[in-house]
Design a protein around this motif. Structure first.
Motif, PDB file in Angstrom:
ATOM      1  N   CYS A  14      51.369 -11.766 -23.228  1.00  0.00           N
ATOM      2  CA  CYS A  14      52.638 -11.285 -23.638  1.00  0.00           C
ATOM      3  C   CYS A  14      52.045 -10.298 -24.772  1.00  0.00           C
ATOM      4  N   GLU A  17      56.709  -8.754 -28.329  1.00  0.00           N
ATOM      5  CA  GLU A  17      58.319  -8.951 -27.735  1.00  0.00           C
ATOM      6  C   GLU A  17      58.166  -8.058 -26.533  1.00  0.00           C
ATOM      7  N   GLY A  18      58.317  -8.860 -25.532  1.00  0.00           N
ATOM      8  CA  GLY A  18      59.004  -8.391 -24.114  1.00  0.00           C
ATOM      9  C   GLY A  18      57.505  -7.341 -23.483  1.00  0.00           C
ATOM     10  N   LYS A 155      60.883  -7.236 -14.432  1.00  0.00           N
ATOM     11  CA  LYS A 155      60.825  -7.622 -15.925  1.00  0.00           C
ATOM     12  C   LYS A 155      62.677  -7.657 -15.389  1.00  0.00           C
ATOM     13  N   PHE A 157      64.227  -9.290 -16.615  1.00  0.00           N
ATOM     14  CA  PHE A 157      65.221  -9.453 -17.915  1.00  0.00           C
ATOM     15  C   PHE A 157      65.383  -7.934 -18.701  1.00  0.00           C
ATOM     16  N   GLN A 158      65.072  -6.863 -18.314  1.00  0.00           N
ATOM     17  CA  GLN A 158      65.455  -5.520 -17.937  1.00  0.00           C
ATOM     18  C   GLN A 158      66.233  -5.068 -17.277  1.00  0.00           C
ATOM     19  N   GLU A 178      60.676 -13.709 -15.996  1.00  0.00           N
ATOM     20  CA  GLU A 178      62.233 -13.928 -16.300  1.00  0.00           C
ATOM     21  C   GLU A 178      62.022 -13.962 -18.176  1.00  0.00           C
ATOM     22  N   SER A 179      61.460 -13.861 -18.611  1.00  0.00           N
ATOM     23  CA  SER A 179      61.594 -13.809 -19.559  1.00  0.00           C
ATOM     24  C   SER A 179      59.819 -13.995 -20.500  1.00  0.00           C
ATOM     25  N   LEU A 180      59.936 -13.231 -21.520  1.00  0.00           N
ATOM     26  CA  LEU A 180      58.568 -12.987 -22.377  1.00  0.00           C
ATOM     27  C   LEU A 180      58.717 -12.964 -23.893  1.00  0.00           C
ATOM     28  N   SER A 181      59.282 -14.841 -23.610  1.00  0.00           N
ATOM     29  CA  SER A 181      59.783 -14.373 -25.998  1.00  0.00           C
ATOM     30  C   SER A 181      58.463 -15.887 -26.686  1.00  0.00           C
ATOM     31  N   GLU A 186      57.449 -16.866 -18.888  1.00  0.00           N
ATOM     32  CA  GLU A 186      57.851 -17.202 -17.617  1.00  0.00           C
ATOM     33  C   GLU A 186      57.896 -16.320 -16.465  1.00  0.00           C
ATOM     34  N   ARG A 188      60.340 -16.013 -12.499  1.00  0.00           N
ATOM     35  CA  ARG A 188      61.604 -16.463 -11.833  1.00  0.00           C
ATOM     36  C   ARG A 188      60.755 -17.168 -10.573  1.00  0.00           C
TER      37      ARG A 188
END
Lengths: 188, 188
Positions: A14, A17-18, A155, A157-158, A178-181, A186, A188
């Motif tokens: 990662c 962000e994103g 992705k 979250f997009q 699910e997320s890349l924060s 993470e 799903r």
């Protein structure tokens, strides 16, 4: 698909962000045996749709698409991002790239995307969905049917996945992020 | 390779002086079963060189390269024609494209081309050899060895093949076009 998810968690990074970097096994250096296993899984998921052609977009969609085409014994066409000087009778549309912050033209020769064809679109990534929507537009211009859209990594979250599924399209992704924060991947 | 030569004579078209169009089975629409057969033949011809990595250049080299990588169970890297914003530690060089009449930069992440690697370069076309020479330069920058260069189609009337073979490189082309004059394709 467990094999891909495990690999993303092991070798994906990662960066910022994103942004998910998988350039050591998917889109710069490629692991052909993983690619083959993913193609087999996509072929299995879309077999019932009886596609007659595989469509992808250059450059990083080509490897998964040719292997899906091989498994399903179907011709594979890749949409080009610049209009070749020797190409006539083309279907074209415009796509906005967020990564590159600019609009570009994509095209497919009309001879290779015809009315009545049952098209399976394959690409490595589904994020905002712009490239996929552009290819969907080319398929519709041709009077062909998009019978399925398969991605290695989505992705979640997009908005791409939602935009395609809202149109009633069959969309399959082998791994959904699910997320890349905070530098953490993470799934799903 | 007879299967490829027969297909070129059947489906290839000579458009204008020196231009061979094979975009219905090689570099726009692709026949994956022919691609697989060609990859198998290239793998056979380069087995003795014991490559550790396959290198190609986007976009139309990717399909044959991933299939050669699959047959030989080797990682495949494709050189990119634009510098991705997220890529660091890159090997780069410049290539002049006669087709597009302009110079462009090609690059490979240094992490995926390392000292001591035995590289097999695969591409769809060998014409003037500029893209191949650019990739050879990247391999040399990395301190790796180019152990072979395999092409689907070579234009025997252009200088690429000679330039590469003069350097003592093992070059294999599955079909060599002798001439493309007066709309007629002649193979060696």
């Amino acid at each position: 698909m467990k094999q891909l998810k495990d690999r993303i968690l092991r070798d994906g990074r990662c960066v910022g962000e994103g942004i998910l970097k998988v350039d050591n096994f998917i889109n710069h250096q490629m692991d052909p045996l993983l690619m083959e296993a993913m193609a087999e899984e996509l072929a299995r998921r879309f077999e019932a749709e009886r596609p007659t052609k595989v469509l992808t977009i250059e450059a990083s969609g080509i490897a998964p698409a040719i292997m899906v085409g091989c498994k399903m014994q179907l011709p594979v066409v890749f949409a080009k991002k610049a209009r070749p000087s020797t190409m006539q009778g083309m279907l074209t549309t415009k796509v906005f790239s967020f990564t590159k912050s600019r609009e570009y033209e994509i095209c497919v020769a009309g001879a290779y995307l015809r009315q009545g064809e049952r098209v399976l679109f394959i690409d490595d990534f589904l994020a905002n969905g712009n490239a996929a929507l552009g290819c969907l537009e080319l398929v519709r211009q041709a009077g062909a049917d998009m019978v399925g859209m398969g991605f290695l990594i989505e992705k979640g979250f997009q908005q791409g996945g939602r935009l395609l599924r809202e149109q009633g399209l069959k969309v399959e992704s082998l791994a959904i992020v699910e997320s890349l924060s905070e530098g953490k991947i993470e799934l799903r």
